[in-house]
Design an enzyme around this catalytic site. Structure first.
Site, PDB file in Angstrom:
ATOM      1  N   ARG A   1      -3.402  47.369  73.482  1.00 44.51           N
ATOM      2  CA  ARG A   1      -2.905  47.594  72.118  1.00 44.51           C
ATOM      3  C   ARG A   1      -2.438  49.033  71.925  1.00 44.51           C
ATOM      4  O   ARG A   1      -1.515  49.290  71.155  1.00 44.51           O
ATOM      5  CB  ARG A   1      -3.977  47.227  71.093  1.00 44.51           C
TER       6      ARG A   1
ATOM      7  N   LYS B   1      -9.677  22.965  66.269  1.00 43.30           N
ATOM      8  CA  LYS B   1      -9.691  22.253  64.995  1.00 43.30           C
ATOM      9  C   LYS B   1      -8.298  22.017  64.416  1.00 43.30           C
ATOM     10  O   LYS B   1      -7.451  22.906  64.430  1.00 43.30           O
ATOM     11  CB  LYS B   1     -10.530  23.023  63.973  1.00 43.30           C
TER      12      LYS B   1
ATOM     13  N   GLY C   1      -3.447  35.671  64.519  1.00 40.65           N
ATOM     14  CA  GLY C   1      -3.500  35.255  63.123  1.00 40.65           C
ATOM     15  C   GLY C   1      -2.162  35.392  62.429  1.00 40.65           C
ATOM     16  O   GLY C   1      -1.741  34.500  61.675  1.00 40.65           O
TER      17      GLY C   1
ATOM     18  N   GLY D   1      -4.289  36.002  70.620  1.00 45.31           N
ATOM     19  CA  GLY D   1      -5.635  35.452  70.581  1.00 45.31           C
ATOM     20  C   GLY D   1      -5.987  34.687  71.838  1.00 45.31           C
ATOM     21  O   GLY D   1      -5.737  35.131  72.959  1.00 45.31           O
TER      22      GLY D   1
END
Length: 399
Positions: free
Chosen positions: A35, A197, A373, A350
């Protein structure tokens, strides 16, 4: 929104929102500095333009309190090593000391501020906290795509408090990449959606049906779709309250002419354990009490075949419990197919970003997003608050 390249920067104090939320070990050693490395092109550009550079980031979840284990001092030290130059560090991001350090910066010098989230005002998008941050600078630059889906002070509230605001290279690249691969793609466009999910990807699934030619669904979330198609999923993880919703998504895909691919076979085990006894079974032959932990080889072959025909690929979510090597095969086959495709491939950050690294194909992916996200936020068809703030500021400045 304006680009940082649109601004005159010489001699100006430039507040850059970066994402230095880095993984560290128990001894506070940085275990992955990617990063920081991702911000070097912008930082070097600002140095070249003789700007006075102020870098601000969050680190972890200190809940508005000082926590030395979540200090950005190690990030400042690593940046100094990477740039081979001295980096100043302020032990707070606001207050007299921070203002004094910012005021004394020379052209091309760099100041790293302490963790923004040591103050509650950051997460609450507090305008007064934002004004204190804005007092440090003449120009604001958002280079943190990975937090631009959050309405926080250093992302949103600060923008109208600064005379000039713009997007940094990373933010520009991420937004342009998404628009090119989803809103204006070279077809066929294939979306590969996985993960645990349906609930976390429901809005993205519904939105992507407006754009894709083929929708591939894997991972544990596929179990809910199989249940909606009348399959007895036995001990597999499902979201019972979303079975009918999954069934509706399948119906909508059929009505819109979208090819929707679900697993035909699975790798199932008695328990969630890397050493668990596993079986490869057809979806209608899952043993009692067994749970699906990966897609099967037949499914992986079908998914890979569809991926290799694509001209644009968007992938968000693994095909199984890829962290365990015993249940990584499905994700590996999909990763290899994406890597070998001649199409343009974009991988959401992610877990999916980690998966392509573990599968050793990261260098063959066209673009790996820096923010899982935020990437999912865009896939849901929603505007990023950080981007909207810059766009609003640019429009007001043009009037």
């Amino acid at each position: 929104m304006k680009s940082v390249k649109d601004l005159q920067l010489k001699g100006k104090r430039v507040f850059v929102r970066v994402d230095y939320n880095l993984p560290m070990d128990e001894s506070l050693n940085i275990t992955d500095d990617n990063r920081i490395r991702a911000t070097l092109p912008l930082i070097n550009y600002l140095i070249e333009k003789q700007a006075k550079i102020i870098l601000a980031s969050h680190m972890g979840r200190p809940e508005g309190k000082r926590n030395d284990r979540l200090s950005l001092a190690p990030a400042a030290e690593q940046l100094s090593v990477l740039l081979n130059r001295k980096i100043d560090f302020a032990d707070d991001c606001i207050g007299t000391y921070a203002r004094e350090r910012a005021a004394k910066l020379e052209n091309g010098a760099i100041l790293v501020l302490e963790n923004l989230r040591f103050h509650k005002g950051e997460k609450s998008n507090d305008p007064d906290f934002a004004k204190e941050l804005a007092a440090l600078c003449d120009v604001y630059v958002n280079n943190a795509f990975s937090v631009s889906h959050r309405s926080q002070a250093s992302v949103v509230a600060i923008v109208p408090c600064v005379r000039e605001s713009a997007a940094g290279f990373l933010l520009e690249k991420e937004v342009a990449c998404y628009n090119d691969c989803v809103k204006n793609p070279t077809r066929p466009l294939v979306a590969v959606i996985g993960g645990a999910k349906v609930s976390t990807k429901l809005n993205a699934l519904n939105n992507m049906l407006n754009y894709v030619d083929t929708l591939i669904i894997g991972g544990a979330m596929a179990n809910t779709f199989l249940k909606g198609c009348g399959i007895d999923t036995k001990g597999c993880l499902i979201e019972a309250d979303l079975v009918s919703t999954a069934k509706d998504i399948v119906k909508t895909a059929n009505e819109r002419g979208v090819e929707l691919l679900l697993p035909e076979d699975l790798v199932a085990a008695e328990k969630f354990d890397k050493n668990a006894l596993k079986q490869t079974v057809l979806i209608n032959e899952i043993p009692d009490q067994y749970m699906a932990l990966d897609i099967g080889p037949k499914t992986a072959f079908v998914f890979a075949k569809a991926i290799k025909k694509a001209k644009t690929i968007v992938w968000n979510g693994p095909m199984g419990v890829f962290e365990m090597e015993a249940f990584r095969a499905g994700t590996q086959v999909v990763a290899d197919a994406v890597a070998e495709s001649s199409g343009f491939s974009v991988v959401g950050g992610g877990d999916t970003g980690l998966a392509v690294k573990l599968c050793r194909v990261a260098e063959k992916i066209s673009y790996i997003s820096t923010g899982g996200g935020a990437f999912l936020h865009l896939m849901e068809g929603r505007a990023l608050p950080g981007v909207s703030a810059l766009e609003d500021h640019a429009q007001k400045g043009a009037k």
